[in-house]
Write a protein that holds these residues in place. Sequence first.
Motif, short mmCIF file in Angstrom:
data_model
loop_
_atom_site.label_atom_id
_atom_site.label_comp_id
_atom_site.label_asym_id
_atom_site.label_seq_id
_atom_site.Cartn_x
_atom_site.Cartn_y
_atom_site.Cartn_z
N UNK A 42 0.93 -1.41 -0.16
CA UNK A 42 -0.47 0.37 0.19
C UNK A 42 0.89 1.76 0.49
N UNK A 43 2.07 1.69 1.12
CA UNK A 43 3.15 2.39 0.77
C UNK A 43 3.72 2.56 -0.31
N UNK A 44 3.85 1.78 -1.07
CA UNK A 44 4.68 1.20 -2.29
C UNK A 44 4.29 2.18 -3.86
N UNK A 45 2.84 1.50 -3.24
CA UNK A 45 2.26 1.20 -4.99
C UNK A 45 2.22 2.21 -5.67
N UNK A 46 2.24 3.59 -5.44
CA UNK A 46 2.99 4.79 -6.77
C UNK A 46 3.79 5.22 -6.71
N UNK A 47 4.85 4.07 -5.94
CA UNK A 47 6.11 4.24 -6.53
C UNK A 47 6.79 4.13 -7.73
#
Length: 207
Positions: A42-47
């Motif tokens: 969830x914390x990395x999905x936009x990277x």
Amino acid sequence: MKLQAAIDRRSLQETIELAKKLDPIVDIVEIGTSAIKDFGFAALKNLKSEFHHAEILFDIKTNDEGDYEFKSGYKAGADILTVMGAMDLSTLKKTYQVSQDFHRDMFIDLMAMKNQQIAPLMKFNQAIFGLHHSHDSSSNFDATDSVAKFHETYPSASRIAVAGGIDLKSAAALSKQNLTEIIIVGGAISGADDPVQSAKKFMEVIK
């Protein structure tokens, strides 16, 4: 040959900032297992949407629930996901099928595996086979020798990656050997005083 830079044991902000700095330089940015465990998909999905050049590998080291974990990882933006080769063959069949369905790559981590365990994995002929020297192991690791022996034993495995204390000298030797698709560098890049400059030096050596 491709350079994969692994990022581990940093804060979320530091991980994302370093990943974006390495994006224009290296071929693959690896979000290491510690980061995946600390922060989750969830914390990395936009990277991935902020990248312009490099592929992203999430080192999730799937052991079970292959279908669910690989679908989740690809939906979170990963181009490459890892599965442990020593797991039940049914798990690898599921992860391989998901990788084919998503048109992404599966990386099989061969850590601590014996030849009799590796042989059945050759059916996954589009997978990346990762020769991975354990971080906790006290034994010495010769990357070029390991690659040569693996290639001799499994000539059908066309995609080989290698990790384990890779420095500039061993990177140059692997490049000259010309059997490895991906070299994976952790501390020598992410732990350097200037990770960007260190990554550039590795790229010069292997290209």
